[in-house]
Motif scaffolding. Structure first.
Motif, mmCIF file in Angstrom:
data_model
loop_
_atom_site.group_PDB
_atom_site.id
_atom_site.type_symbol
_atom_site.label_atom_id
_atom_site.label_comp_id
_atom_site.label_asym_id
_atom_site.label_seq_id
_atom_site.Cartn_x
_atom_site.Cartn_y
_atom_site.Cartn_z
ATOM 1 N N VAL B 171 -27.857 -26.836 -28.837
ATOM 2 C CA VAL B 171 -28.242 -26.242 -27.557
ATOM 3 C C VAL B 171 -29.510 -25.404 -27.745
ATOM 4 O O VAL B 171 -29.605 -24.590 -28.669
ATOM 5 N N GLY B 172 -30.492 -25.655 -26.894
ATOM 6 C CA GLY B 172 -31.767 -24.952 -27.002
ATOM 7 C C GLY B 172 -32.808 -25.706 -27.809
ATOM 8 O O GLY B 172 -33.992 -25.381 -27.763
ATOM 9 N N GLN B 173 -32.390 -26.747 -28.529
ATOM 10 C CA GLN B 173 -33.353 -27.557 -29.294
ATOM 11 C C GLN B 173 -34.148 -28.444 -28.345
ATOM 12 O O GLN B 173 -33.759 -28.678 -27.208
ATOM 13 N N ARG B 174 -35.263 -28.970 -28.866
ATOM 14 C CA ARG B 174 -36.098 -29.817 -28.024
ATOM 15 C C ARG B 174 -36.103 -31.266 -28.502
ATOM 16 O O ARG B 174 -35.919 -31.542 -29.668
ATOM 17 N N LEU B 175 -36.352 -32.149 -27.535
ATOM 18 C CA LEU B 175 -36.511 -33.570 -27.850
ATOM 19 C C LEU B 175 -37.750 -34.054 -27.107
ATOM 20 O O LEU B 175 -38.082 -33.549 -26.034
ATOM 21 N N ILE B 176 -38.468 -34.979 -27.728
ATOM 22 C CA ILE B 176 -39.631 -35.562 -27.065
ATOM 23 C C ILE B 176 -39.216 -36.905 -26.476
ATOM 24 O O ILE B 176 -38.701 -37.768 -27.181
ATOM 25 N N PHE B 177 -39.397 -37.045 -25.178
ATOM 26 C CA PHE B 177 -39.066 -38.304 -24.516
ATOM 27 C C PHE B 177 -40.347 -39.087 -24.269
ATOM 28 O O PHE B 177 -41.331 -38.542 -23.755
ATOM 29 N N ASN B 178 -40.343 -40.349 -24.618
ATOM 30 C CA ASN B 178 -41.433 -41.270 -24.286
ATOM 31 C C ASN B 178 -42.796 -40.751 -24.740
ATOM 32 O O ASN B 178 -43.780 -40.858 -24.009
ATOM 33 N N ASP B 179 -42.814 -40.139 -25.945
ATOM 34 C CA ASP B 179 -44.069 -39.688 -26.537
ATOM 35 C C ASP B 179 -44.858 -38.773 -25.618
ATOM 36 O O ASP B 179 -46.073 -38.893 -25.494
ATOM 37 N N ASN B 180 -44.161 -37.899 -24.950
ATOM 38 C CA ASN B 180 -44.836 -37.006 -24.027
ATOM 39 C C ASN B 180 -44.607 -35.556 -24.481
ATOM 40 O O ASN B 180 -43.750 -34.865 -23.938
ATOM 41 N N PRO B 181 -45.346 -35.111 -25.511
ATOM 42 C CA PRO B 181 -45.068 -33.800 -26.101
ATOM 43 C C PRO B 181 -45.369 -32.649 -25.152
ATOM 44 O O PRO B 181 -44.897 -31.527 -25.351
ATOM 45 N N ARG B 182 -46.096 -32.935 -24.091
ATOM 46 C CA ARG B 182 -46.379 -31.836 -23.160
ATOM 47 C C ARG B 182 -45.150 -31.479 -22.326
ATOM 48 O O ARG B 182 -45.086 -30.439 -21.721
ATOM 49 N N LEU B 183 -44.199 -32.415 -22.287
ATOM 50 C CA LEU B 183 -43.031 -32.170 -21.459
ATOM 51 C C LEU B 183 -41.751 -32.333 -22.287
ATOM 52 O O LEU B 183 -41.017 -33.294 -22.123
ATOM 53 N N PRO B 184 -41.497 -31.404 -23.215
ATOM 54 C CA PRO B 184 -40.304 -31.558 -24.051
ATOM 55 C C PRO B 184 -39.038 -31.386 -23.218
ATOM 56 O O PRO B 184 -39.029 -30.668 -22.229
ATOM 57 N N ILE B 185 -38.023 -32.064 -23.641
ATOM 58 C CA ILE B 185 -36.728 -31.977 -22.962
ATOM 59 C C ILE B 185 -35.854 -31.034 -23.780
ATOM 60 O O ILE B 185 -35.771 -31.152 -25.000
ATOM 61 N N ILE B 186 -35.212 -30.103 -23.085
ATOM 62 C CA ILE B 186 -34.394 -29.110 -23.798
ATOM 63 C C ILE B 186 -32.938 -29.517 -23.742
ATOM 64 O O ILE B 186 -32.415 -29.874 -22.678
ATOM 65 N N VAL B 187 -32.279 -29.484 -24.905
ATOM 66 C CA VAL B 187 -30.864 -29.829 -24.933
ATOM 67 C C VAL B 187 -30.076 -28.670 -24.340
ATOM 68 O O VAL B 187 -30.107 -27.555 -24.849
ATOM 69 N N GLY B 188 -29.386 -28.946 -23.233
ATOM 70 C CA GLY B 188 -28.627 -27.891 -22.567
ATOM 71 C C GLY B 188 -27.171 -27.880 -22.995
ATOM 72 O O GLY B 188 -26.466 -26.893 -22.789
ATOM 73 N N GLY B 189 -26.726 -28.984 -23.556
ATOM 74 C CA GLY B 189 -25.326 -29.029 -23.948
ATOM 75 C C GLY B 189 -24.985 -30.365 -24.575
ATOM 76 O O GLY B 189 -25.785 -31.306 -24.546
ATOM 77 N N VAL B 190 -23.800 -30.425 -25.147
ATOM 78 C CA VAL B 190 -23.305 -31.676 -25.716
ATOM 79 C C VAL B 190 -21.948 -31.948 -25.091
ATOM 80 O O VAL B 190 -21.102 -31.064 -25.001
ATOM 81 N N MET B 191 -21.796 -33.191 -24.621
ATOM 82 C CA MET B 191 -20.505 -33.543 -24.012
ATOM 83 C C MET B 191 -19.801 -34.569 -24.890
ATOM 84 O O MET B 191 -20.419 -35.215 -25.738
ATOM 85 N N GLU B 192 -18.521 -34.680 -24.673
ATOM 86 C CA GLU B 192 -17.769 -35.722 -25.377
ATOM 87 C C GLU B 192 -18.247 -37.089 -24.892
ATOM 88 O O GLU B 192 -18.675 -37.234 -23.760
ATOM 89 N N ASP B 193 -18.151 -38.082 -25.772
ATOM 90 C CA ASP B 193 -18.465 -39.449 -25.339
ATOM 91 C C ASP B 193 -17.494 -39.843 -24.230
ATOM 92 O O ASP B 193 -16.331 -39.454 -24.251
ATOM 93 N N PHE B 194 -17.974 -40.627 -23.285
ATOM 94 C CA PHE B 194 -17.064 -41.137 -22.261
ATOM 95 C C PHE B 194 -16.026 -42.029 -22.928
ATOM 96 O O PHE B 194 -16.368 -42.836 -23.792
ATOM 97 N N PRO B 195 -14.769 -41.894 -22.554
ATOM 98 C CA PRO B 195 -13.780 -42.821 -23.115
ATOM 99 C C PRO B 195 -14.087 -44.248 -22.655
ATOM 100 O O PRO B 195 -14.756 -44.435 -21.630
ATOM 101 N N THR B 196 -13.599 -45.241 -23.414
ATOM 102 C CA THR B 196 -13.924 -46.632 -23.045
ATOM 103 C C THR B 196 -13.371 -46.987 -21.680
ATOM 104 O O THR B 196 -13.839 -47.915 -21.048
#
Lengths: 222, 809
Positions: B171-196
């Motif tokens: 939480v709070g870490q950043r990810l770069i989507f589609n090679d667009n470093p000007r607009l980093p995406i911030i991880v707001g949370g982690v959820m459980e995987d959806f069940p099958t």
């Protein structure tokens, strides 16, 4: 014990009654050894089956220990014969899937006899007939005489008052036949009533009384 | 007593090994099929059952009638969920999901800021915080209410979080989507995987906070891109709410918006529109008629179909048991007589025979369960599911035992009553004409068995034919030898030079850059267009595809009028090549030169291509136009010659030269095309599998019956042969009756099969016609199999030495 009055049985062929038994009158007392003789088709097996309540008749009265069999429903009848009658067949009619021991035991199972009691009774009769060593064999592993011995043991196990035997020696050689007949004689001496159907004069002579049948009628008695 | 029965039953089984094997084998196959299908059904009906509020949660579905056809969809305008929440006190929560790949949902190239290489990740969607609450998303890190509050924040599922941030709270870490470093995406949370067994399978939710995909997008009522989920207060009257909501949405929002946009009779166009609530637990199985629903769904009709097939296979096995028991009654008749004379009552005998059938049933359940366990991986592979035996569930063992009891009693009850009815006087004399007595019942049951088998065979043949038709018919483009490189947007301004260099490779025939391709999971863009000069009210839905001038030749589409785009014409930026469906829609013979518009864009038609399928064949080809433009994440390459391996290596080398940090991700157009029909393919496999099982079970029964009949007629055959009958004559005698039965079952099953498969084909807008060949094939196949089954016994009986058979009598 048995009282037959005017027993007739027929089948209708082409609109006409064809008599198998015609106006048979007979009385059998407890302790008797009766032989029924007659040529093929004279109705002797049918008569035996009527007495054994396996077959029905069209007319007449049948009293067994003073109970009116002809007025009974099938279920009552079968309860009666289960209690009092043991059957011995020409073709032995053992159950192939059961051992000697189990064949003899079966009637007791149907009469809800307890397991320990069953064991004792079967052991007793095996001992008496000298077939203890054969108790775990299957019928197909036995000779004809041995099979018939088992058949008789099975008929006797439930201590019936009456044994009905339909040509018990018909499939046996003369030596084996003689053994079986001696056994019957011995049983009769012990008080078991026996009715047998036979072709053979010699075997019939074991009986205390002989009824001769011809075309469904009693021809003569001796 | 019971032990006694069991003992006899065991000995009977041992004595009659073949018949026992056929009984147990047939049953076991039926039970295995039932178990697998039961697992499948249990899985299919368990969807979204974990949500505690599931009874109050609904997805909105819009339904509109067009030209007598009902169309359903789940995409709604952006402001609608808030409007409904405000307007109706019954609504407790309302939330949206936006999964349109045009706007950055679905697939993204992802990397950590410290990483060089992008990874292609699928399964993203934009969502409101309220959606997370409605769907009861379970968080591992972060809070459900806060995680998506900030713009450009994302919730990752556990497996994706583990991939980028192993063993830590991201939480709070950043990810770069589609090679667009000007607009980093911030991880707001982690959820459980959806069940099958959830109808949603997203792997990441991106915040909708502050998002506007274009100017005023969030308040616009004329574009529909959002799925809406509602949680209603308990005891809401659904029907009246649906009606109120439809009226409100249409009258208060949609119509005014359309009138403002220039559409005059907007009210009229909503005449047959209805918005209804689809319960959460219905979404998985009851969405088969909803178009443009990109989540993969089951189909309640398949559930019913498979349940029926399983029941039928089990029924066939029961019939085998019944037929064999009664046919072979002669063998047991003596025993029945003796037992009755020895004091056995009819009830005793019924109990005995029922114990025997129960023993068979339990043995079969053991074997069947073993077969099911062994076949489960294969079944999973074919059906595309992840089923497992629920060993840990308390109900499994009781259910199996209960099943064995029911099947044992079901199969055994008739034989038990039939066999126990024998009168000792008849059986002991041996003059009971056994076996032939209930021949009619037996024949009817054989006919029934084969009718079902033939229906399944016809089904298999029709599905196979339709699949072949789908794969091989003229689809309007050439899907073979086309390589699709995805993630090519990473090339950025180098796209053109990459394209040109690849084009110059000797193994390459043509190259086109476009994200719009006639297979699933590529871009789509629906718009309302109309012919210039006409009213907006005459508008129609039009796919608006951005392509390049190599697109049409690369995909082998056929121009039927006009010309393709060309570099030589500078005006081509405002021109379009359209498909024939559009030309038909416009109702003009020669549409070249006509102009279509959506109000903003004016496109002059320069060419018409023949229709090509870009959606499933279950749907009609709809109007489509192609325009020149830049849409650069997929490069399609038509390969020359057959050496795909070399071609691939050369192209990959070229890719490496351009993008050393991003591995080349590619698929083949023909495989992607086939994947669109994976459900049909699966249906074909499953149908084939189960029809084979049905035929096997039916033939096992036939084989045993034939063996028994031959055995019964040994003496008759002996006499006939002594009197001069030939081997062929005896063979005919023995097979004739059985073949008659099979013939009768053909007469019954062909109309049934025709009707059923005709129904199935109605699902496809483009389908084969049912011709006599399919039925002839199924009939011939069935006859051959049946003949083959009985001929072994028949030949054996026919060539037997009569002296032998007569002597044994």
């Amino acid at each position: 014990m048995i009282e037959l009055k005017h027993i007739s049985k027929w089948v209708t062929i082409g609109g006409k009654p064809n008599f198998i038994l015609k106006d048979v009158n007979a009385t059998v007392n407890e302790g008797e050894f009766l032989s029924i003789m007659g040529p093929s088709g004279s109705g002797k097996s049918t008569l035996l089956n009527v007495i054994g309540m396996l077959d029905e008749f069209n007319e007449g009265e049948y009293r067994f220990f003073h109970e009116e069999v002809h007025k009974m429903k099938e279920k009552q009848r079968s309860n009666l014969y289960k209690q009092y009658i043991g059957f011995v067949f020409q073709a032995y009619h053992l159950i192939d899937e059961l051992t000697v021991y189990e064949n003899i035991e079966t009637p007791l199972i149907y009469q809800d006899v307890k397991s320990s009691e069953r064991k004792a009774m079967v052991a007793d009769i095996l001992d008496r007939f000298n077939i203890v060593g054969k108790k775990d064999l299957f019928p197909t592993q036995l000779s004809g005489g041995q099979q018939q011995l088992v058949g008789i043991a099975r008929a006797l196990i439930a201590r019936p008052k009456l044994i009905l035997a339909d040509e018990p020696t018909g499939n046996l050689n003369s030596k084996q036949g003689e053994e079986i007949m001696n056994l019957f004689k011995q049983l009769n001496d012990e008080g078991v009533t026996i009715i047998q159907v036979t072709h053979s004069e010699k075997n019939a002579a074991y009986g205390k009384r002989i009824i001769h049948l011809l075309d469904g009628r009693i021809e003569r008695e001796e | 007593m019971f032990l006694h029965y069991l003992k006899v039953a065991f000995r009977n089984i041992r004595k009659q090994k073949m018949y026992a094997a056929i009984n147990v084998g047939g049953f076991a196959i039926g039970i295995a099929a039932c178990l697998l299908i039961a697992l499948f059904i249990q899985h299919e009906t368990s969807y979204d059952s974990a949500n505690p509020n599931r009874h109050h949660i609904f997805r909105l579905v819009g339904e509109a009638k067009q030209n007598g056809q009902v169309h359903s969809g789940i995409a709604f305008p952006a402001p609608m969920s808030k409007a409904i929440l405000n307007d109706f006190p019954e609504v407790e929560k309302a939330g949206r999901i936006m999964s349109n790949s045009l706007f950055g949902a679905a697939n993204n190239q992802v990397r950590r800021p410290d990483q060089q290489n992008n990874t292609y990740e699928q399964g993203f969607a934009f969502a409101d915080t309220s959606t997370l609450e409605i769907l009861d998303i379970k968080m591992i890190y972060g809070s459900r209410t806060e995680a998506l509050k900030q713009p450009f924040s994302v919730i990752l599922n556990k497996s994706m979080a583990d991939k980028y941030f192993p063993n830590q709270n991201p939480v709070g870490q950043r990810l770069i989507f589609n090679d667009n470093p000007r607009l980093p995406i911030i991880v707001g949370g982690v959820m459980e995987d959806f069940p099958t067994n959830s109808h949603l399978q997203y792997r990441g939710f991106i915040s909708l906070a502050g998002v506007s995909f274009w100017d005023n997008e969030q308040s616009q009522w004329t574009a529909s891109n959002y799925d809406i989920y509602l949680q209603l207060k308990p005891n809401t009257n659904i029907a009246s709410f649906e009606k109120k909501m439809t009226d409100d949405v249409v009258d208060k929002y949609m119509v005014p918006a359309m009138v403002a946009g220039g559409q005059k009779n907007a009210k009229e166009s909503f005449k047959d529109t209805r918005i209804y609530l689809q319960p959460l637990s219905d979404i998985h199985l009851y969405s088969y008629n909803i178009e443009q629903d990109d989540t993969r769904h089951g189909d309640i009709r398949f559930v019913y179909l498979f349940a029926a097939i399983a029941a039928f296979i089990l029924l066939l096995a029961c019939i085998n048991f019944l037929n064999l028991s009664t046919a072979r009654s002669a063998n047991r008749a003596k025993e029945v007589g003796v037992r009755k004379v020895m004091g056995g009552s009819r009830n005793n005998l019924i109990n005995q025979f029922l114990s025997e059938s129960l023993l068979y049933s339990f043995l079969s359940f053991l074997t069947g369960t073993a077969i099911a366990v062994l076949a489960l991986p294969l079944f999973n592979k074919v059906s595309g599911l992840y089923l497992s035996m629920p060993w840990k569930e308390w109900w499994l063992i009781p259910a199996l035992i209960g099943g064995a009891l029911v099947i044992g009693l079901l199969a055994g009850i008739y034989p038990a009553f039939y066999l126990s009815y024998f009168k000792p006087i008849n059986t002991l004399k041996g003059n009971l004409s056994l076996g032939s007595k209930n021949g009619r019942l037996r024949s009817s049951l054989v006919v029934f068995q084969f009718s079902i088998s033939v229906v399944l065979l016809i089904g298999t043949a029709v599905i196979y034919k339709q699949m072949q038709y789908i794969l091989n018919s003229k689809i309007g483009f050439d899907k073979d030898q086309v390589l699709m490189i995805e993630g090519a947007d990473a090339l950025k301004e180098q796209t053109t030079s990459f394209k040109n260099e690849v084009l110059n490779l000797p193994v390459v025939k043509n190259v086109s850059v476009s994200d719009f391709l006639p297979v699933n999971d590529t871009k789509r863009n629906g718009n309302t267009f109309w012919e210039e000069g006409k009213q907006q009210d005459d508008g129609f839905a039009l796919q608006h595809w951005v392509v390049d001038e190599n697109y049409i030749p690369t995909l082998g589409m056929k121009l039927i009028a006009g010309r393709n785009f060309s570099k030589d014409f500078h005006t081509d930026s405002s021109t379009a090549v359209v498909n024939k469906a559009l030309a038909d829609k416009l109702g003009i013979k020669d549409p070249i030169g006509k102009i279509i518009t959506n109000g903003g864009e004016h496109l002059r038609i320069i060419g018409v291509v023949d229709n090509f399928y870009f959606e499933s064949m279950k749907q009609q080809v709809t109007p489509l136009c192609m325009v020149l433009g830049n849409s650069n994440s997929i490069v399609s390459i038509k390969i020359k010659g057959a050496d795909m391996k070399t071609a691939l290596a050369t192209i990959e080398a070229k890719w490496k030269a351009f993008l050393p940090n991003q591995p080349m991700r590619y698929t083949f157009l023909d495989e992607r095309y086939a994947a669109m029909y994976i459900d049909v393919q699966r249906m074909q496999y499953i149908f084939t599998g189960f029809s084979i099982l049905a035929v096997v079970v039916a033939c096992l029964g036939l084989f045993a019956l034939a063996a028994f009949m031959a055995e019964q007629r040994t003496k008759e055959i002996g006499i006939r042969k002594v009197l001069g009958a030939s081997v062929a004559g005896v063979f005919t005698l023995l097979t004739k009756n059985f073949l008659k039965l099979v013939g009768l079952s053909l007469i019954i099953s062909i109309p049934v099969g025709w009707w059923l498969m005709n129904q199935w084909l109605q699902d496809f807008s483009y389908r084969i016609s049912l011709n006599w060949k399919i039925f002839a094939f199924a009939s011939l196949l069935m006859m051959t199999i049946a003949l083959f089954t009985i001929c072994f016994q028949a030949i054996k009986a026919a060539i037997a030495n009569p002296v032998k058979s007569l002597r044994t009598e």
